[in-house]
Motif scaffolding. Structure first.
Motif, short mmCIF file in Angstrom:
data_model
loop_
_atom_site.label_atom_id
_atom_site.label_comp_id
_atom_site.label_asym_id
_atom_site.label_seq_id
_atom_site.Cartn_x
_atom_site.Cartn_y
_atom_site.Cartn_z
N ARG A 287 52.07 -3.59 -33.94
CA ARG A 287 52.15 -4.19 -35.28
C ARG A 287 51.57 -5.61 -35.28
O ARG A 287 50.87 -6.00 -36.22
CB ARG A 287 53.60 -4.22 -35.77
N VAL B 187 47.80 -5.44 -35.11
CA VAL B 187 47.25 -5.03 -36.41
C VAL B 187 47.33 -6.18 -37.41
O VAL B 187 46.40 -6.39 -38.21
CB VAL B 187 48.00 -3.79 -36.93
N LEU C 207 44.41 -8.53 -37.63
CA LEU C 207 43.13 -8.04 -38.12
C LEU C 207 42.82 -8.46 -39.54
O LEU C 207 43.72 -8.56 -40.38
CB LEU C 207 43.11 -6.50 -38.06
N PRO D 6 40.89 -7.33 -43.14
CA PRO D 6 40.64 -6.03 -43.78
C PRO D 6 39.38 -5.39 -43.22
O PRO D 6 38.36 -6.05 -43.05
CB PRO D 6 40.47 -6.40 -45.26
N GLY E 161 49.90 1.28 -39.64
CA GLY E 161 49.09 1.25 -40.85
C GLY E 161 47.60 1.44 -40.67
O GLY E 161 46.83 1.27 -41.62
N LEU E 162 47.16 1.81 -39.48
CA LEU E 162 45.74 2.02 -39.24
C LEU E 162 45.39 3.50 -39.25
O LEU E 162 46.23 4.36 -39.01
CB LEU E 162 45.32 1.42 -37.89
N GLU F 262 41.38 1.82 -37.12
CA GLU F 262 40.56 1.17 -38.13
C GLU F 262 41.41 0.81 -39.34
O GLU F 262 42.11 1.65 -39.88
CB GLU F 262 39.40 2.07 -38.53
N ALA F 263 41.32 -0.45 -39.75
CA ALA F 263 42.08 -0.94 -40.91
C ALA F 263 41.32 -0.66 -42.18
O ALA F 263 40.08 -0.64 -42.20
CB ALA F 263 42.34 -2.44 -40.77
#
Length: 253
Positions: free
Chosen positions: A124, A127, A130, A132, A193-194, A249-250
Motif C-alpha cells: 500500500r 502504491v 505512485l 496516476p 488498487g492496482l 499498473e495504476a
C-alpha cells in the motif's frame, strides 16, 4: 539494450530487468518526459537503481542500511550518475517520513516484502508513492522454488514443512522470513488498487543448474537466459520459480 549486469548475475536479474526496461519505456512514451522519477524501496547498493539512472532517469533509493547507501553512492559515482541517484535512510513502514506521496512514475519494491512485518502495508505504501498511471515493480521470493530446491537437495522433511508453513519457511534455520505464491502477490497488488499488468517467474531453472556447467559449456549461459525468458511468462512455471515478479499498473494519466 542488453542486461547491464551480465554475465553470471544476469541469470538472476535478466527477466526483471527486461520487464522493467519495457515498463520505463512505456511510461516515457505515456508521459512525454524522457526522464522519469523512480523510487527504489529497499534498493540497497543500487543493483537496479544505477542501471535505471544510466538510462537517464532520476532515482531515489530508500534503504535502512547506511553501509548499503554508502555503497550506492560509490557505485553511482563510478557509473557517472551521481547527479541522478539519491540515497535516503528509511524503510517501507515509514516510507513517507523520507519521500513524498504520489511523486513517482515508477516504484520498485524488490526483495522487500519478505522482511517487512506487514506485506500488505508495504505494498500500500509503495502504491501511495505512485503518480496516476504509474507502475509498481514487485519482486519477492517464491514458495514453490524453495520447496523444489529443498526436495532436490534431499531435504524432504524441510520441503514438506515449507509447503505447509504459513510463511513458506522450511525450518528455524531458514534465512528467508517469508515466501509467497503468485496468487498471494497478485492479491496484494490488486488489494492496493492496482491492475496486474504481468506476472513473471524468475530463476525458474538458474538455481537448479550446476554452476560449472554454465561456466564451462560453450553457449550455455545464453541458452539458459533464453530458456528463462521463454518460461518466465508461462503460469505453469510460476509455481517452481525461485522468485516472482509482478508488474502493477495504476489508473489515471
Amino acid at each position: 539494450m542488453s542486461d547491464p549486469m551480465r554475465p553470471r548475475a544476469s541469470l538472476r536479474t535478466a527477466v526483471v530487468w527486461e520487464v522493467l526496461q519495457d515498463a520505463l519505456d512505456r511510461r516515457v512514451k505515456a508521459t512525454g518526459r524522457e526522464s522519469l522519477d523512480v523510487l527504489d524501496t529497499g534498493g540497497g547498493s543500487g543493483n537496479f537503481a544505477v542501471p535505471v539512472a544510466r538510462l537517464g532517469h532520476r532515482v531515489t533509493v530508500v534503504d535502512p542500511s547506511p553501509n548499503a547507501l554508502f555503497a550506492l553512492e560509490r557505485r553511482a559515482a563510478e557509473a557517472d550518475v551521481a547527479d541522478r541517484v539519491r540515497g535516503v535512510q528509511g524503510d517501507a513502514h515509514g516510507l513517507f517520513d523520507v519521500v513524498e506521496r504520489g511523486g513517482h512514475d515508477v516504484v520498485l519494491c524488490q526483495g522487500v516484502l519478505e522482511y517487512v512485518d506487514d506485506p500488505a502495508e508495504g505494498v500500500r505504501n509503495a502504491v501511495a508513492a505512485l503518480r496516476p498511471g504509474g507502475v509498481l515493480s514487485l519482486l519477492a521470493a517464491g514458495l514453490g522454488g524453495a520447496v523444489l530446491a529443498r526436495a532436490l537437495a534431499g531435504h524432504f522433511t524441510e520441503a514438506h514443512q515449507a509447503l505447509g508453513d504459513p510463511d513458506g519457511r522450511w525450518g528455524e534455520g531458514d534465512p528467508m522470513p517469508r515466501r509467497f505464491t503468485a496468487e498471494q502477490l497478485t492479491g496484494l497488488v490488486e488489494g492496493a488498487g492496482l491492475r496486474v499488468g504481468a506476472v513473471h517467474g524468475v530463476r525458474v531453472f538458474a538455481d537448479l543448474v550446476p554452476g560449472v556447467l554454465v561456466d564451462t559449456e560453450p553457449g550455455a549461459l545464453d541458452a539458459l537466459l533464453k530458456l528463462e525468458a521463454a518460461a518466465a511468462e508461462l503460469p505453469s512455471f510460476h509455481a517452481v520459480a525461485t522468485q516472482l515478479h509482478v508488474l502493477g499498473e495504476a489508473g489515471g494519466a
